[in-house]
Design an enzyme around this catalytic site. Structure first.
Site, PDB file in Angstrom:
ATOM      1  N   CYS A 118      -2.255  -2.672   7.525  1.00 50.28           N
ATOM      2  CA  CYS A 118      -2.096  -3.612   6.411  1.00 50.28           C
ATOM      3  C   CYS A 118      -0.791  -4.395   6.450  1.00 50.28           C
ATOM      4  O   CYS A 118      -0.771  -5.564   6.054  1.00 50.28           O
ATOM      5  CB  CYS A 118      -2.286  -2.870   5.093  1.00 50.28           C
ATOM      6  SG  CYS A 118      -3.996  -2.297   4.941  1.00 50.28           S
ATOM      7  N   LYS A 162      -6.894  -5.036  -3.138  1.00 45.60           N
ATOM      8  CA  LYS A 162      -7.699  -5.580  -2.035  1.00 45.60           C
ATOM      9  C   LYS A 162      -8.622  -4.498  -1.516  1.00 45.60           C
ATOM     10  O   LYS A 162      -8.376  -3.303  -1.751  1.00 45.60           O
ATOM     11  CB  LYS A 162      -6.784  -6.070  -0.920  1.00 45.60           C
ATOM     12  CG  LYS A 162      -5.944  -4.933  -0.347  1.00 45.60           C
ATOM     13  CD  LYS A 162      -4.927  -5.407   0.634  1.00 45.60           C
ATOM     14  CE  LYS A 162      -4.111  -4.256   1.163  1.00 45.60           C
ATOM     15  NZ  LYS A 162      -4.880  -3.240   1.887  1.00 45.60           N
ATOM     16  N   ASP A 201       0.786  -1.239   0.000  1.00 48.07           N
ATOM     17  CA  ASP A 201       0.000   0.000   0.000  1.00 48.07           C
ATOM     18  C   ASP A 201       0.820   1.294   0.000  1.00 48.07           C
ATOM     19  O   ASP A 201       0.480   2.248   0.712  1.00 48.07           O
ATOM     20  CB  ASP A 201      -0.971   0.010   1.187  1.00 48.07           C
ATOM     21  CG  ASP A 201      -2.008  -1.113   1.111  1.00 48.07           C
ATOM     22  OD1 ASP A 201      -1.948  -1.929   0.166  1.00 48.07           O
ATOM     23  OD2 ASP A 201      -2.865  -1.179   2.005  1.00 48.07           O
TER      24      ASP A 201
HETATM   25  C1  VGL Z   1      -4.791   0.814   5.599  1.00 48.98           C
HETATM   26  C2  VGL Z   1      -6.348   1.767   6.962  1.00 48.98           C
HETATM   27  C3  VGL Z   1      -7.310   1.648   5.992  1.00 48.98           C
HETATM   28  C4  VGL Z   1      -3.379   0.366   5.413  1.00 48.98           C
HETATM   29  C5  VGL Z   1      -5.729   0.673   4.607  1.00 48.98           C
HETATM   30  O1  VGL Z   1      -2.914   0.265   4.252  1.00 48.98           O
HETATM   31  O2  VGL Z   1      -2.699   0.113   6.445  1.00 48.98           O
HETATM   32  N1  VGL Z   1      -5.098   1.348   6.774  1.00 48.98           N
HETATM   33  N2  VGL Z   1      -6.987   1.102   4.812  1.00 48.98           N
END
Ligand code: VGL
Ligand code: ZN
Length: 252
Positions: free
Chosen positions: A200, A155, A57
């Site tokens: 994540c 995802k 991410d």
């Molecule tokens: C994430 C919060 C919401 C992450 C993704 O990538 O850690 N955190 N969506």
């Protein structure tokens, strides 16, 4: 440090005051060092054909200026690029939400970001709208420079279910397919980095361990969100799951 001092003392005996001052300097330097650096024997890891760098991410939304910025999230980009050069196999993940996703506070009347809501699969932290499919916010960070990366796995695209993990969604059963991909390609050693340490990265690392893979998280190539001590809790959960905590300097 100890060895170097001992050598110096052979060359030229130090006065008691100097020795004490040196000892204090060493002690305070050690106190400033991260625990991992103090106690972990510096591993020397050379990624092989079975190793994969899993970059979680690293998207505009999680960088300063994005919709859910992680403090200093941009600082890991050069570290990740350098790591990328050491791995033959690299995979990116992308948080990829529908507009109006159930993890957004804006989808729940009267709720504000960082409050929680009960979902059929458990307690869900509510986030600002972030990483909406097709938006500039959801794109991988411009600064990432790993052209040989082989897969981008998305995802969080089911409207009613969040997915911190890049293996299994928050319902605990819906799979993203990544375990199958890794198994088919014989990638059994996973090195995890990216954003965010406490969400994540942590859930992905734990699920990778649960899938029977060897898992290490590269601490200085991650940054956390940290809600109420969640970074500390994440490191404990990862350790309990058998995930190794390493530094980018361990990879050579
Ligand atoms: C994430 C919060 C919401 C992450 C993704 O990538 O850690 N955190 N969506
Ligand atoms: Zn998300």
């Amino acid at each position: 440090m100890v060895t170097r001092m001992a050598v110096k003392r052979v060359n030229k005996p130090l006065s008691a005051t100097t020795t004490r001052r040196r000892f204090l300097q060493c002690a305070s330097a050690a106190a400033l060092m991260p625990l991992a650096a103090r106690f972990a024997s510096a591993a020397q890891i050379t990624p092989d054909a079975d190793s994969v760098l899993l970059v979680i991410d690293v998207q505009n939304c999680f960088l300063p200026g994005g919709t859910l910025p992680v403090s200093d999230g941009d600082q890991i980009i050069p570290v990740i690029n350098a790591l990328g050069g050491k791995f033959e196999n690299v995979i990116f993940t992308q948080d990829w939400h529908t507009p109006g996703h159930a993890s957004f506070a804006s989808s729940h009347q009267g709720k504000a970001p960082f409050e929680t809501v009960e979902m059929p699969y458990g307690t869900q932290v509510l986030w600002p709208d972030h990483c909406v499919q097709g938006s500039r916010d959801a794109q991988l960070a411009d600064g990432l420079d790993i052209p040989h990366a082989q897969l981008i796995i998305r995802k969080g695209y089911h409207n009613e279910v969040d997915s911190y993990s890049t293996f299994v969604e928050a319902d605990g059963s819906t799979k993203t397919g990544l375990t199958g991909y890794l198994k088919e390609r014989g990638l059994s050693k996973v090195y995890v980095c990216g954003l965010a340490t406490d969400f994540c990265v942590s859930w992905s690392a734990q699920d990778a361990a649960a899938a029977g893979l060897s898992v290490s998280v590269i601490e200085d190539a991650c940054r956390g969100i940290d809600l109420d001590g969640s970074v500390l809790a994440a490191w404990k959960a990862m350790a309990d799951a058998g995930v190794a905590r390493i530094s980018s300097s361990d990879i050579v």
